[in-house]
Design a protein around this motif. Sequence first.
Motif, short mmCIF file in Angstrom:
data_model
loop_
_atom_site.label_atom_id
_atom_site.label_comp_id
_atom_site.label_asym_id
_atom_site.label_seq_id
_atom_site.Cartn_x
_atom_site.Cartn_y
_atom_site.Cartn_z
N VAL A 73 0.85 -1.21 0.00
CA VAL A 73 0.00 0.00 0.00
C VAL A 73 0.88 1.26 0.00
O VAL A 73 0.73 2.16 -0.82
CB VAL A 73 -0.96 0.01 1.21
N LEU A 74 1.85 1.26 0.93
CA LEU A 74 2.72 2.43 1.04
C LEU A 74 3.64 2.58 -0.15
O LEU A 74 3.91 3.69 -0.60
CB LEU A 74 3.59 2.31 2.29
N ILE A 75 4.12 1.45 -0.65
CA ILE A 75 5.02 1.51 -1.81
C ILE A 75 4.26 2.10 -3.00
O ILE A 75 4.77 2.96 -3.72
CB ILE A 75 5.63 0.12 -2.10
N THR A 76 3.00 1.71 -3.17
CA THR A 76 2.18 2.28 -4.24
C THR A 76 1.94 3.78 -3.98
O THR A 76 2.01 4.60 -4.90
CB THR A 76 0.83 1.54 -4.36
N ALA A 77 1.66 4.13 -2.71
CA ALA A 77 1.40 5.55 -2.37
C ALA A 77 2.61 6.40 -2.71
O ALA A 77 2.48 7.53 -3.19
CB ALA A 77 1.04 5.67 -0.90
N ALA A 78 3.81 5.85 -2.46
CA ALA A 78 5.03 6.62 -2.73
C ALA A 78 5.34 6.65 -4.22
O ALA A 78 5.66 7.70 -4.79
CB ALA A 78 6.20 6.01 -1.96
#
Length: 292
Positions: A73-78
């Motif tokens: 989730v965070l990797i996609t957000a970044a």
Amino acid sequence: MRKILFLKTILITAGFALLLPLQARAQLAQPPHWQFDVPFVPTPYVVIEEMLRLANVTPQDFVMDLGSGDGRVLITAAKKFGARGIGVDLDGELVAESIEAAAAAGVGERVKFLQQDLFKTDISQATVITMYLLPGVMMRLRPLLLNLKPGTRLVSHDFRLDDWNPDATTQIRKNAFLWIVPAKVAGKWDMKFTLPGADSSASAHSITLELRQKFQEVDGFARFDGRHAQVWGSRLSGDRLSFVIVDDRDRDHEASLYFEGRVSGDVIEGSFRRGTGNTQTVHGWRAVRAAP
Ligand SMILES: C[S@@+](CC[C@H](N)C(=O)[O-])C[C@H]1O[C@@H](n2cnc3c(N)ncnc32)[C@H](O)[C@@H]1O
């Protein structure tokens, strides 16, 4: 002699190489299974994108994924939305995997993953919180979420926050819900403002507002210069409050007063429009909380 030195170097290097996985494993010590509130089930990528789109994530955001699993989730957000953030998960192996995946995706500088209990995590710096947790866990989190800064966006894959209705929903492939943490507006507010009279001279007026609140849903009534007045169409989104009061002091010249304001603790400040079209006038207003 040279050969011995060479052998020694190889042995020391090999020793470190053997030690490294042991150290890594020590860092990855897994807590007992009963400490996990939710099992690891990854969110499909298309649902992650829907969640981040729903929360309108931008490079200005600090996203926290509570129970971050493999970090997706965070990797996609970044990677796709330019955000920064922190993910916490109890599972040390997933945390290690996330750190590696973030580095491989080129966003290792923007996101951090910590092996940590989500209930012991300081979430106050988040502008967006993402969750794929179970309903009971969400309910335990709810009081903490409600105390976040007004305007903080919360997105959940699949599960809701019981009777706190979402502000928006998406149903592409899976259900995802968005809540915007509302400011606390329940109580009695006093406001004073001036309006031009029939002869254009400014006259002072007062409104006392009594607001009731269930999460972002607000209603109430008012007293306009001491006379009962209904509060119409109230809307609260984060710290933005809007509502309408009808100025019917003069039945022949009635007009709606469209209030918009920003809540900051015990003060609401903004502007209101009186009337519509080319008869519309704009005025400032300020309300102070008189009682909770
Ligand atoms: C359903 S998965 C969601 C993973 C990721 N957020 C996603 O959407 O792909 C839930 C995660 O929460 C973690 N978890 C369970 N209880 C936790 C707790 N108390 N604190 C932190 N993480 C926890 C689990 O290890 C698991 O990886």
